[in-house]
Every structure is written in structure tokens, then in C-alpha cells.
Design a protein around this motif. Structure first.
Motif, mmCIF file in Angstrom:
data_model
loop_
_atom_site.group_PDB
_atom_site.id
_atom_site.type_symbol
_atom_site.label_atom_id
_atom_site.label_comp_id
_atom_site.label_asym_id
_atom_site.label_seq_id
_atom_site.Cartn_x
_atom_site.Cartn_y
_atom_site.Cartn_z
ATOM 1 N N GLY A 89 0.851 -1.200 0.256
ATOM 2 C CA GLY A 89 0.048 0.012 -0.080
ATOM 3 C C GLY A 89 0.938 1.391 0.027
ATOM 4 N N ASN A 90 2.265 1.124 -0.107
ATOM 5 C CA ASN A 90 2.753 2.214 -0.193
ATOM 6 C C ASN A 90 3.177 2.771 -1.702
ATOM 7 O OD1 ASN A 90 3.643 2.144 2.530
ATOM 8 N ND2 ASN A 90 4.734 0.332 2.199
ATOM 9 N N ALA A 91 2.940 4.092 -2.085
ATOM 10 C CA ALA A 91 2.948 4.624 -3.148
ATOM 11 C C ALA A 91 3.906 5.858 -3.342
ATOM 12 C CB ALA A 91 1.783 4.830 -3.918
ATOM 13 N N VAL A 92 4.764 6.095 -4.376
ATOM 14 C CA VAL A 92 5.273 7.221 -4.308
ATOM 15 C C VAL A 92 5.531 7.597 -6.205
ATOM 16 C CG1 VAL A 92 6.771 6.757 -2.570
ATOM 17 C CG2 VAL A 92 7.594 6.155 -4.888
ATOM 18 N N HIS A 93 5.686 8.794 -6.277
ATOM 19 C CA HIS A 93 5.947 9.282 -7.556
ATOM 20 C C HIS A 93 7.348 9.823 -7.849
ATOM 21 C CE1 HIS A 93 6.142 13.761 -7.002
ATOM 22 N NE2 HIS A 93 5.216 13.589 -6.170
ATOM 23 N N LEU A 94 7.971 9.606 -8.881
ATOM 24 C CA LEU A 94 9.466 10.147 -8.981
ATOM 25 C C LEU A 94 9.333 11.250 -9.967
ATOM 26 C CD1 LEU A 94 11.246 6.772 -9.123
ATOM 27 C CD2 LEU A 94 10.806 8.158 -7.086
ATOM 28 N N GLY A 95 8.319 12.043 -10.069
ATOM 29 C CA GLY A 95 8.346 13.365 -10.877
ATOM 30 C C GLY A 95 7.661 13.100 -12.326
ATOM 31 N N GLU A 96 7.827 14.161 -12.991
ATOM 32 C CA GLU A 96 6.991 14.188 -14.292
ATOM 33 C C GLU A 96 8.006 13.988 -15.546
ATOM 34 O OE1 GLU A 96 8.494 18.098 -14.057
ATOM 35 O OE2 GLU A 96 7.508 16.891 -12.700
ATOM 36 N N ARG A 97 7.919 13.694 -16.650
ATOM 37 C CA ARG A 97 8.686 13.676 -17.709
ATOM 38 C C ARG A 97 7.821 14.332 -18.970
ATOM 39 N NH1 ARG A 97 10.067 7.937 -15.945
ATOM 40 N NH2 ARG A 97 8.250 7.151 -17.322
ATOM 41 N N ASP A 98 8.670 15.226 -19.713
ATOM 42 C CA ASP A 98 7.977 15.776 -20.809
ATOM 43 C C ASP A 98 8.297 15.017 -22.115
ATOM 44 O OD1 ASP A 98 7.655 17.353 -23.248
ATOM 45 O OD2 ASP A 98 6.994 18.872 -22.051
ATOM 46 N N CYS A 99 7.234 14.446 -22.793
ATOM 47 C CA CYS A 99 7.298 13.554 -24.000
ATOM 48 C C CYS A 99 6.831 14.060 -25.143
ATOM 49 C CB CYS A 99 6.857 12.272 -23.744
ATOM 50 S SG CYS A 99 7.490 11.493 -22.122
ATOM 51 N N THR A 105 2.189 20.656 -12.495
ATOM 52 C CA THR A 105 3.043 19.203 -12.277
ATOM 53 C C THR A 105 2.946 18.579 -10.970
ATOM 54 O OG1 THR A 105 5.057 20.333 -12.004
ATOM 55 C CG2 THR A 105 4.406 19.963 -14.363
ATOM 56 N N GLU A 106 2.919 19.631 -9.876
ATOM 57 C CA GLU A 106 2.805 18.639 -8.498
ATOM 58 C C GLU A 106 1.523 18.182 -8.589
ATOM 59 O OE1 GLU A 106 3.489 17.047 -5.069
ATOM 60 O OE2 GLU A 106 5.021 17.990 -6.394
ATOM 61 N N ARG A 107 0.378 18.820 -9.008
ATOM 62 C CA ARG A 107 -0.963 18.254 -8.919
ATOM 63 C C ARG A 107 -1.089 17.045 -9.705
ATOM 64 N NH1 ARG A 107 -2.364 23.648 -9.805
ATOM 65 N NH2 ARG A 107 -3.057 23.219 -11.670
ATOM 66 N N MET A 108 -0.459 16.949 -10.915
ATOM 67 C CA MET A 108 -0.204 15.749 -11.848
ATOM 68 C C MET A 108 0.213 14.670 -11.073
ATOM 69 S SD MET A 108 0.365 16.634 -15.833
ATOM 70 C CE MET A 108 1.343 17.932 -15.466
ATOM 71 N N CYS A 109 1.323 14.786 -10.535
ATOM 72 C CA CYS A 109 1.953 13.890 -9.739
ATOM 73 C C CYS A 109 1.065 13.218 -8.689
ATOM 74 C CB CYS A 109 3.355 14.436 -9.352
ATOM 75 S SG CYS A 109 4.661 14.774 -10.307
ATOM 76 N N GLN A 110 0.631 14.072 -7.920
ATOM 77 C CA GLN A 110 -0.649 13.581 -6.671
ATOM 78 C C GLN A 110 -1.636 12.841 -7.317
ATOM 79 O OE1 GLN A 110 0.444 13.868 -3.576
ATOM 80 N NE2 GLN A 110 2.246 14.898 -3.831
ATOM 81 N N ALA A 111 -2.297 13.378 -8.622
ATOM 82 C CA ALA A 111 -3.191 12.663 -9.102
ATOM 83 C C ALA A 111 -2.772 11.213 -9.668
ATOM 84 C CB ALA A 111 -3.749 13.520 -10.511
ATOM 85 N N ALA A 112 -1.584 11.329 -10.123
ATOM 86 C CA ALA A 112 -0.997 9.804 -10.479
ATOM 87 C C ALA A 112 -1.029 8.708 -9.441
ATOM 88 C CB ALA A 112 0.341 9.982 -11.178
ATOM 89 N N VAL A 113 -0.576 9.261 -8.259
ATOM 90 C CA VAL A 113 -0.488 8.493 -7.219
ATOM 91 C C VAL A 113 -1.869 8.077 -6.615
ATOM 92 C CG1 VAL A 113 0.224 8.212 -4.559
ATOM 93 C CG2 VAL A 113 1.822 9.201 -6.221
ATOM 94 N N VAL A 114 -2.744 8.898 -6.586
ATOM 95 C CA VAL A 114 -4.370 8.586 -6.205
ATOM 96 C C VAL A 114 -4.884 7.484 -7.279
ATOM 97 C CG1 VAL A 114 -6.609 9.373 -6.185
ATOM 98 C CG2 VAL A 114 -4.829 10.601 -5.060
ATOM 99 N N GLY A 115 -4.572 7.712 -8.374
ATOM 100 C CA GLY A 115 -5.061 6.872 -9.601
ATOM 101 C C GLY A 115 -4.314 5.386 -9.432
ATOM 102 N N ALA A 116 -3.081 5.334 -9.162
ATOM 103 C CA ALA A 116 -2.531 4.117 -9.012
ATOM 104 C C ALA A 116 -3.041 3.229 -7.645
ATOM 105 C CB ALA A 116 -0.931 4.345 -8.814
ATOM 106 N N LEU A 117 -3.345 3.894 -6.506
ATOM 107 C CA LEU A 117 -3.955 3.273 -5.361
ATOM 108 C C LEU A 117 -5.336 2.822 -5.556
ATOM 109 C CD1 LEU A 117 -2.235 5.426 -2.642
ATOM 110 C CD2 LEU A 117 -1.690 3.066 -3.019
#
Length: 450
Positions: A219-229, A252-264
Motif C-alpha cells: 500500500g505504499n506509493a510514491v511518484h518520481l516526478g514528471e517527464r515531458d514527452c 505538475t505537482e497536482r499531476m504527480c499527486q493525481a497519478a499516485v491517487v489513481g495508482a492506489l
């Protein structure tokens, strides 16, 4: 921890996985087709198993051959790399049925997220912003046209099971819809065995930003930041960087937090990416990738985290060794994909034997490749020859190092062409240097030259 891992892939990613395994004291088993018997990973791995002829369907996409190789070699786990079987839930289930650990998310999670339309729905319910669109459909063209009129134009028609830039097309005018709809449905069936598609509002001239996440089985989740593609050709990425220059940091910080929420929310475990489109001050989720990405090295360069190592640890049931507060990002990194393609002929594949291969070196320069002088670039697979990654304390330094590295790169052979010249043009393009580029950059550059 595993004692033996079979690597169910080829090329630079197979060698990349094998190197981390060697550092972790894990024995590696490489698989190879007849076209790859002299590959770098076949030479580097502790053992190698030939699994079939060159065509991928008879080798790297052959689940029975790979499972048999794993069982015969004593492997306990299979690392799928990217592409091929890396996001195939059926393959993950077959691994489990044979007491082999699939290094990736659970098959049921991959099945849910592999259905792009279902993934949109799940993420929307989790509170993530998604582009206006539809659920999966195989409706007749006339009914689908009515759905398209509600979504609005321009829009994209995308294969539900698609990926890698395949099985999608833009529709800008209502009169084009029926023709393109039929074409994409047929392509989806041929490419993925699933003719269902979904419709999604097209945002042109946007930024393509993705977020790297790691989630363990506790149940532990982290993001390692964003990448521009955003630098892409036909939806295929050519240049990636982190951090995303010219994009609001709060967003970008909101995107990173959203990704963690989505993953969990979806029960994800392992390493994955959440891909977003950024239009002005708005961002919307496009899709989720349940595997390591081609561009993962830029994240490694700025965080110091070995993503392959973390994948393996998570698959072995170990908890993440660090929290979100302990993730530190330093400087900037850029990756350029050097492909065996001829940009002057519409990026036509240009494989062949490498009579000269001299990759760049120098400070803060990394080259991920399995190519070497005398090795042939096979025509049967992806055209990627190498990934060049540079780091700097700031973006300008990273770009200067990239231009220098690309200028050093020598790849020659009968009929062989690469994209190094094009990549240097992009690095020197004012819109890229000023971080004002979008997904339309390459198209705009070619139009300005014609």
C-alpha cells in the motif's frame, strides 16, 4: 529475493535489466530469436535460450516458448521489459499458473488498465480529469457518428487495446468520420485482436507529460516526478526530458499527486506511468502504462533511483525503501532515441549491418544500447538503435551535452541511416530551447522547411 530471472525481451532493455540483476547478485537467463543469437544481452547474460525464428510471433511473442525456457532454466521470475508481452494479462496469468512471478502489476489490474476506455472510466471515478469522450464501442458507423457529434470535433478514434502510437487516428471534420472509423476498427482488430474503439476529444498543440509511479504490495506509493514527452513523430516519442520545462510547477505537482491517487485506486503495483495532456492550465489523463518505459533513464538520472531494481524488489514482495519525502530530484536530464530510420524518406526503416559504431561518452552522458560494430540491426523489430541520455545541473547544460553527444555519435553501414541529424535540429530549434514546444513541433518544423 529471486535467485534467477528470465528476461523476456531483446535489445537495449534486455541488457539494461540484465545489468541491474548482475549488480543485485541475481542470475539472468536471456532469450533470443535466431536473429539475436549474437546480441549483446546474449553475450552478457549468465545463460541464453533460443526460443524461435526472427518473426516476433514465433519468438518474443510466443508465451509457450518463453514459459518453457523459464522452467527449463530454473527461473523464478520473468521480467518482460517493454513492448512484446509486457502488458499482456494473459501472459501474466500463465506465469502465475506455472509458479513464475511476473515482474509487473497483477493480471487483473493490467486487464482493466489495458482497456483504455475502461481505464478512463476508473480514473474518472477516482477523481482524475479525463478528456471528453466515450466508453468502448463496436457500434455501427452511423451510431458511432452520433456519439462523435456529441463529443465534438476534432477528435481521436483510438483502439481500446491499443498502445505505442498504433491504432489511432484524428478526425477533424464530421464528413471524415465514417471512413476513419472503419479504418481504425479494422486496424485494431488486425493489430490487437480487439476491434473495439473509443472516441476522445483531440487537443492539438498540447504538451504530453507523464508521471512515474512506484507502488509496492503493502500500500505504499510514491511518484518520481514528471517527464515531458512532447517531441513526437506519429505519436511515437523521440525526445524526453525531466523536469518538464515551461510547465507550471504547481500544476505538475497536482499531476504527480493525481497519478499516485489513481495508482492506489486501481490496485496497481510495480512501476508504471500516468500520461497526461496539458493544454494551458488544464491537464487531462490519457492512459496508463503498466510497465517500464523506454524513457525511464531520465528519471533515474535526476533521482538516483534504479527503476529496474525497484521493480524487482516490489515483485519479490519487499516494501519500498523510501518515502515520498525522501525522493530528491537534482538537475535536468534529456533522452534522445536514435533510430535506424531515414527522416528524408518519411522515417522509413533503414536497418543493416553496422560497419562502424562509435557511441558518445564524456561527462554525465549515458548510452543505453545493445548495438556494436559488426552487429546487424534486424529488420524484424523496432528501429531503436540507442538511447542517449545527458544530465546537467540545469536544462541548458543538459541540452549542450546532448548536442555534443549526438555530434560524436557515429553509426554507419550499407543502407543504414539514423535520426541523429534530426535530433540535433530539434535540440537547436528555438521553440524547443525556449520550452515553448508542443506535440505539433515536428510537423511544424517540416512544414516550415517545405
Amino acid at each position: 529475493m529471486f535467485s534467477t530471472i528470465l528476461i523476456a525481451n531483446r535489445g537495449e532493455i534486455a541488457l539494461r535489466v540484465a545489468r541491474t540483476c548482475r549488480e543485485m547478485g541475481i542470475r539472468t537467463v536471456a532469450v533470443c530469436s535466431t536473429a539475436d543469437e549474437e546480441s549483446a544481452v546474449a553475450r552478457f547474460a549468465d545463460s541464453v535460450v533460443r526460443i524461435g525464428p526472427a518473426p516476433p510471433k514465433r519468438s518474443y511473442l510466443s508465451a509457450p516458448a518463453i514459459i518453457e525456457a523459464a522452467l527449463q532454466s530454473g527461473a523464478e521470475a520473468i521480467h518482460p521489459g517493454y513492448g512484446f508481452l509486457s502488458e499482456d494479462p494473459d501472459f501474466a496469468e500463465i506465469c502465475a499458473a506455472n509458479d513464475l512471478v511476473f515482474i509487473g502489476p497483477p493480471p487483473e489490474v493490467m486487464a482493466r488498465l489495458g482497456d483504455k476506455a475502461a481505464a478512463r472510466r476508473i480514473m474518472r471515478e477516482a477523481g482524475l480529469p479525463v478528456l471528453p469522450g466515450t466508453d468502448a464501442t463496436d457500434a455501427a458507423a452511423t451510431e458511432a457518428k452520433r456519439m462523435a457529434d456529441v463529443v465534438g470535433y476534432p477528435l481521436m478514434i483510438k483502439a481500446v487495446a491499443g498502445g505505442g502510437g498504433r491504432g489511432m487516428a484524428a478526425v477533424r471534420e464530421p464528413r471524415e468520420f465514417v471512413r476513419v472509423y472503419g479504418t481504425i476498427r479494422a486496424a485494431a482488430q488486425a493489430l490487437f485482436g480487439d476491434g473495439r474503439v473509443y472516441l476522445e476529444r483531440l487537443v492539438e498543440s498540447a504538451r504530453h507529460i507523464e508521471v512515474q509511479v512506484l507502488v509496492d504490495q503493502h500500500g505504499n506509493a510514491v511518484h518520481l516526478g514528471e517527464r515531458d514527452c512532447s517531441v513526437q513523430r506519429r505519436h511515437q516519442k523521440l525526445i524526453e526530458e525531466t523536469p518538464a520545462a515551461g510547465v507550471d510547477r504547481a500544476m505538475t505537482e497536482r499531476m504527480c499527486q493525481a497519478a499516485v491517487v489513481g495508482a492506489l485506486a486501481c490496485g496497481f503495483t510495480g512501476a508504471g506511468t500516468f500520461e497526461f495532456l496539458v493544454d494551458g492550465n488544464d491537464f487531462h489523463l490519457m492512459e496508463i502504462n503498466c510497465r517500464i518505459q523506454v524513457e525511464h533513464p531520465v528519471t533515474e538520472m535526476v533521482t538516483g533511483v534504479d527503476l529496474i531494481r525497484e521493480q524487482i524488489r516490489i515483485a519479490a514482495g519487499l516494501p519500498l525503501g523510501f518515502s515520498q519525502d525522501e525522493v530528491r530530484r537534482h538537475g535536468a536530464a534529456i533522452e534522445c532515441r536514435v533510430n535506424a530510420e531515414d527522416p528524408t524518406r518519411g522515417f522509413a526503416p533503414a536497418p543493416g549491418k553496422l560497419t562502424e559504431f562509435r557511441p558518445p561518452g564524456g561527462p554525465f552522458t549515458r548510452v543505453d544500447t545493445d548495438a556494436y560494430q559488426g552487429r546487424s540491426v534486424p529488420p524484424d523489430y523496432d528501429s531503436l538503435v540507442a538511447k542517449v541520455i545527458t544530465w546537467g545541473p540545469d536544462r541548458d547544460t543538459a541540452m549542450a551535452r546532448m548536442d555534443r553527444a549526438l555530434s560524436e555519435f557515429v553509426v554507419t553501414g550499407p543502407g543504414v541511416h539514423t535520426t541523429t541529424g534530426l535530433l540535433r535540429k530539434v535540440i537547436d530549434e528555438p521553440r524547443f530551447r525556449d520550452a515553448k514546444h508542443t506535440t505539433s513541433l515536428l510537423q511544424e518544423m517540416y512544414l516550415s522547411e517545405s
